[in-house]
Structure formats: structure tokens, C-alpha cells
Design a protein around this motif. Sequence first.
Motif, PDB file in Angstrom:
ATOM      1  N   SER A   2       0.818  -1.310   0.000  1.00  0.00           N
ATOM      2  CA  SER A   2       0.043  -0.004   0.056  1.00  0.00           C
ATOM      3  C   SER A   2       0.961   1.300  -0.035  1.00  0.00           C
ATOM      4  O   SER A   2       0.304   2.447   0.056  1.00  0.00           O
ATOM      5  CB  SER A   2      -1.045  -0.128   1.144  1.00  0.00           C
ATOM      6  N   ALA A   3       2.038   1.159  -0.094  1.00  0.00           N
ATOM      7  CA  ALA A   3       3.036   2.298   0.112  1.00  0.00           C
ATOM      8  C   ALA A   3       3.589   2.709  -1.134  1.00  0.00           C
ATOM      9  O   ALA A   3       4.768   3.408  -1.315  1.00  0.00           O
ATOM     10  CB  ALA A   3       4.242   1.912   1.062  1.00  0.00           C
ATOM     11  N   GLY A  22       3.323   6.540  -9.845  1.00  0.00           N
ATOM     12  CA  GLY A  22       4.164   6.141 -10.968  1.00  0.00           C
ATOM     13  C   GLY A  22       4.570   4.840 -10.880  1.00  0.00           C
ATOM     14  O   GLY A  22       5.170   4.215 -11.690  1.00  0.00           O
ATOM     15  N   ASP A  23       4.731   3.996  -9.537  1.00  0.00           N
ATOM     16  CA  ASP A  23       5.273   2.732  -9.354  1.00  0.00           C
ATOM     17  C   ASP A  23       4.301   1.698 -10.232  1.00  0.00           C
ATOM     18  O   ASP A  23       5.064   0.725 -10.894  1.00  0.00           O
ATOM     19  CB  ASP A  23       4.799   2.387  -7.955  1.00  0.00           C
ATOM     20  N   ILE A  24       2.925   1.869 -10.094  1.00  0.00           N
ATOM     21  CA  ILE A  24       2.332   1.030 -11.126  1.00  0.00           C
ATOM     22  C   ILE A  24       2.637   0.994 -12.615  1.00  0.00           C
ATOM     23  O   ILE A  24       2.794   0.114 -13.165  1.00  0.00           O
ATOM     24  CB  ILE A  24       0.857   1.213 -10.867  1.00  0.00           C
ATOM     25  N   LYS A  25       2.614   2.168 -13.069  1.00  0.00           N
ATOM     26  CA  LYS A  25       3.091   2.302 -14.381  1.00  0.00           C
ATOM     27  C   LYS A  25       4.323   1.713 -14.667  1.00  0.00           C
ATOM     28  O   LYS A  25       4.490   1.173 -15.693  1.00  0.00           O
ATOM     29  CB  LYS A  25       2.985   3.737 -14.648  1.00  0.00           C
ATOM     30  N   ALA A  34      -6.214  -5.493 -18.471  1.00  0.00           N
ATOM     31  CA  ALA A  34      -7.116  -4.734 -19.529  1.00  0.00           C
ATOM     32  C   ALA A  34      -8.580  -5.276 -19.333  1.00  0.00           C
ATOM     33  O   ALA A  34      -9.597  -4.467 -19.765  1.00  0.00           O
ATOM     34  CB  ALA A  34      -6.686  -4.356 -20.634  1.00  0.00           C
ATOM     35  N   SER A  35      -8.501  -6.411 -19.267  1.00  0.00           N
ATOM     36  CA  SER A  35     -10.013  -7.009 -19.649  1.00  0.00           C
ATOM     37  C   SER A  35     -10.799  -7.054 -18.376  1.00  0.00           C
ATOM     38  O   SER A  35     -11.989  -7.350 -18.166  1.00  0.00           O
ATOM     39  CB  SER A  35      -9.829  -8.717 -19.831  1.00  0.00           C
ATOM     40  N   THR A  36     -10.177  -6.520 -17.169  1.00  0.00           N
ATOM     41  CA  THR A  36     -11.049  -6.460 -15.958  1.00  0.00           C
ATOM     42  C   THR A  36     -11.571  -5.096 -15.770  1.00  0.00           C
ATOM     43  O   THR A  36     -11.378  -4.140 -16.515  1.00  0.00           O
ATOM     44  CB  THR A  36     -10.018  -6.828 -14.754  1.00  0.00           C
ATOM     45  N   ASP A  37     -12.209  -4.827 -14.580  1.00  0.00           N
ATOM     46  CA  ASP A  37     -12.682  -3.460 -14.310  1.00  0.00           C
ATOM     47  C   ASP A  37     -11.449  -2.540 -13.848  1.00  0.00           C
ATOM     48  O   ASP A  37     -11.800  -1.361 -13.467  1.00  0.00           O
ATOM     49  CB  ASP A  37     -13.471  -3.558 -12.988  1.00  0.00           C
ATOM     50  N   LEU A  38     -10.284  -2.923 -14.068  1.00  0.00           N
ATOM     51  CA  LEU A  38      -9.183  -1.843 -13.877  1.00  0.00           C
ATOM     52  C   LEU A  38      -8.794  -1.415 -15.125  1.00  0.00           C
ATOM     53  O   LEU A  38      -8.330  -2.015 -16.064  1.00  0.00           O
ATOM     54  CB  LEU A  38      -7.806  -2.691 -13.330  1.00  0.00           C
ATOM     55  N   THR A  39      -9.200  -0.067 -15.517  1.00  0.00           N
ATOM     56  CA  THR A  39      -8.972   0.619 -16.705  1.00  0.00           C
ATOM     57  C   THR A  39      -7.365   1.259 -16.532  1.00  0.00           C
ATOM     58  O   THR A  39      -6.973   1.176 -15.724  1.00  0.00           O
ATOM     59  CB  THR A  39     -10.135   1.807 -16.698  1.00  0.00           C
ATOM     60  N   GLY A  40      -7.018   1.443 -17.745  1.00  0.00           N
ATOM     61  CA  GLY A  40      -6.048   1.970 -18.158  1.00  0.00           C
ATOM     62  C   GLY A  40      -5.560   3.343 -17.468  1.00  0.00           C
ATOM     63  O   GLY A  40      -4.399   3.438 -16.877  1.00  0.00           O
ATOM     64  N   VAL A  41      -6.587   4.160 -17.079  1.00  0.00           N
ATOM     65  CA  VAL A  41      -6.266   5.468 -16.405  1.00  0.00           C
ATOM     66  C   VAL A  41      -6.080   5.094 -14.886  1.00  0.00           C
ATOM     67  O   VAL A  41      -5.174   5.538 -14.055  1.00  0.00           O
ATOM     68  CB  VAL A  41      -7.642   6.155 -16.726  1.00  0.00           C
ATOM     69  N   ALA A  42      -7.002   4.004 -14.459  1.00  0.00           N
ATOM     70  CA  ALA A  42      -6.828   3.837 -12.992  1.00  0.00           C
ATOM     71  C   ALA A  42      -5.596   3.068 -12.582  1.00  0.00           C
ATOM     72  O   ALA A  42      -4.942   3.362 -11.784  1.00  0.00           O
ATOM     73  CB  ALA A  42      -7.899   2.852 -12.603  1.00  0.00           C
ATOM     74  N   LEU A  43      -4.928   2.421 -13.725  1.00  0.00           N
ATOM     75  CA  LEU A  43      -3.987   1.652 -13.441  1.00  0.00           C
ATOM     76  C   LEU A  43      -2.821   2.691 -13.156  1.00  0.00           C
ATOM     77  O   LEU A  43      -1.641   2.353 -12.407  1.00  0.00           O
ATOM     78  CB  LEU A  43      -3.545   0.520 -14.511  1.00  0.00           C
ATOM     79  N   ILE A  44      -2.592   3.545 -13.840  1.00  0.00           N
ATOM     80  CA  ILE A  44      -1.102   4.629 -13.876  1.00  0.00           C
ATOM     81  C   ILE A  44      -1.505   5.580 -12.910  1.00  0.00           C
ATOM     82  O   ILE A  44      -0.647   6.511 -12.893  1.00  0.00           O
ATOM     83  CB  ILE A  44      -1.245   4.977 -15.229  1.00  0.00           C
ATOM     84  N   SER A  67      -3.756   0.042  -6.139  1.00  0.00           N
ATOM     85  CA  SER A  67      -2.673  -0.425  -5.390  1.00  0.00           C
ATOM     86  C   SER A  67      -2.111  -1.684  -6.008  1.00  0.00           C
ATOM     87  O   SER A  67      -2.722  -2.303  -6.724  1.00  0.00           O
ATOM     88  CB  SER A  67      -2.992  -0.744  -3.808  1.00  0.00           C
ATOM     89  N   PHE A  68      -0.831  -1.771  -5.638  1.00  0.00           N
ATOM     90  CA  PHE A  68      -0.212  -3.169  -6.195  1.00  0.00           C
ATOM     91  C   PHE A  68      -1.037  -4.515  -5.477  1.00  0.00           C
ATOM     92  O   PHE A  68      -1.092  -5.410  -6.230  1.00  0.00           O
ATOM     93  CB  PHE A  68       1.169  -3.481  -5.468  1.00  0.00           C
TER      94      PHE A  68
END
Length: 288
Positions: free
Chosen positions: A127-128, A132-135, A154-164, A169-170
Motif C-alpha cells: 500500500s506504500a 508512477g510505481d504501477i506504471k 485490461a480485460s478487468t474493471d481496472l482501466t488504463g487510467v486507473a492503473l497508472i 494499489s499493487f
Amino acid sequence: MSTVVKSFLYGVYLAVDTPIKPGGYHRLRVDPESVSLVCNSISVSDLVNEATSLGERVRRGDLSLPSVELGRFLSRALREAFRWCGRVYPSLIVPSLLYAFSLGYTGTESILRDHAQVKRVLENLLSASRPGDIKTFLDALRSVHRTDMLDHLASTDLTGVALISSTVSFSEVFRVLSSRWPAFALLDTYEFPVIGLLKNMLNYKKRYKSTEASILATYLDLITPRIPVNLRGAVRELVEKDLASREAAKKLLEVDAEVRRQGFSFNEYVEELAVLSFLAVYEGLLTA
């Protein structure tokens, strides 16, 4: 070489080499991917040692948790594995590095005894993440040609915008990946399945008096929900008997052949097994 690194390398080797794992890598089948999996463990062994040292430094107060820069650290490991091995197994590398960090941070000699501390360290680490860590991590997956993992995210509810963005969280990323690569489920700090699986492996060692049999029994537990229904009874019966016997080996060969004939592959569970074997060796599997 540290105890953590030795446990990691030997655990991965045992998980890959132990026969006869129906539908998975084992020593009686020539499979280039099994060599790549072992290669991954060797190529990141220095980073496993570094992860342990980072954990120790955070515990002493020399570093803050966010300064670990988890995304960059994991990316270094993936690229190092790619440089040496070509084929990269993030589902082996990522959980192993995070547990190595946790072992360094807690300084524990027993994950089972101090599981609450290990769990808390994992929760805090996951959670720390910094912006930019995820990107950075996702970019590394792309650079080592694991676009299958990116496609799955990308096929899940985690969108590209949310991921970056900083809204994901990880923990969430690894939770989604665990639906296809089960080793990531070992990082689930809500149910924390790693503890039950480790206890079972150690109990199997006491029952069978064999390290290989205890690892094999754990593997069979992992795959039983996925194997054809008509083979499940035979697998359960094998676990209840002496897995180290010739009779069991003969039956396992038959099950392995049938599983493969039906087009099943459970190699992804060998990656989970490798992480578990690493932690079990550290826990004392070899002397239990």
C-alpha cells in the motif's frame, strides 16, 4: 549467500524437479520452460538478497517504506530475468521478492510463528507505492513481453487510467493477476492463504518423511480443483497413501498421461509451488 537466497534457490529447484506432477513440470519430462523457470531464480538471486537487505534497512530506520520504490525494484528484477533467460515468470519473481523483503524487515526465523508480522509488512509494502510505481511495473511487463498479463488486466474493471493513477494499489493489481497466475494469490493479505499451505506442506513432510513427497502432495492439493472430475478421486487417494512408493509413482504417471491427453496444463501452479517451497525451506522443511 544468505539463508533467504539459499532457501529461494533450493525451493525453486525442488518445486520444478520433484516428480511426478500431473500436468506440470517435473524431472521425467524434458521441457525447456522448466529450465527457464530455474534460470529466472538464478538470475534474480542477487535481487532476492537485495530485497532482504532493503527490508532490514527499513526496519532499522535507514530507509522509509515509500523510498523502496517498489515499482522500479520489481522492474529491475523482471528485466534482469529477461536479459539472462528470455522467458520471464513474474508470478515467481514478484511474490518471492516481496517475501524476501518481509523476512528481512521482520528478521523472523519462522513465518508461521510470526505470521502476523509478515502479513503486516506485506500490507504496508503493497500500500506504500509512490505515484508512477504501477506504471513502471506495467511498462516492465511490456518490455519483457508479458503482454498476456497486461491484456488480462485490461480485460478487468481496472482501466488504463486507473492503473497508472494513485487510485490503484499493487494489492489490487496482484489480486487481478492471481485469477490466472495463482502464485500472486500468495500475496493476498486478507485471507493470507500462504500460512495454511505452508502448514500443510510441513505436515506432509512429517507424514511421508520425504521432502519431495511433501512438495508433491501440496501440488496435488493445488491442482485437484482443476483436474478432470473422473481423476479427482484417484488423486485424493494417492495423497492419503504413501506418495513415496513405487505404486504411487506408477499411478501418478498414468494420471499425468491422462491429464496431458485431455489437453490440461498446470505449469502455472508449479510457479506457485516454487514460492511455497522457498518459504517452506526457509521454515525448516528439510529438517522437519
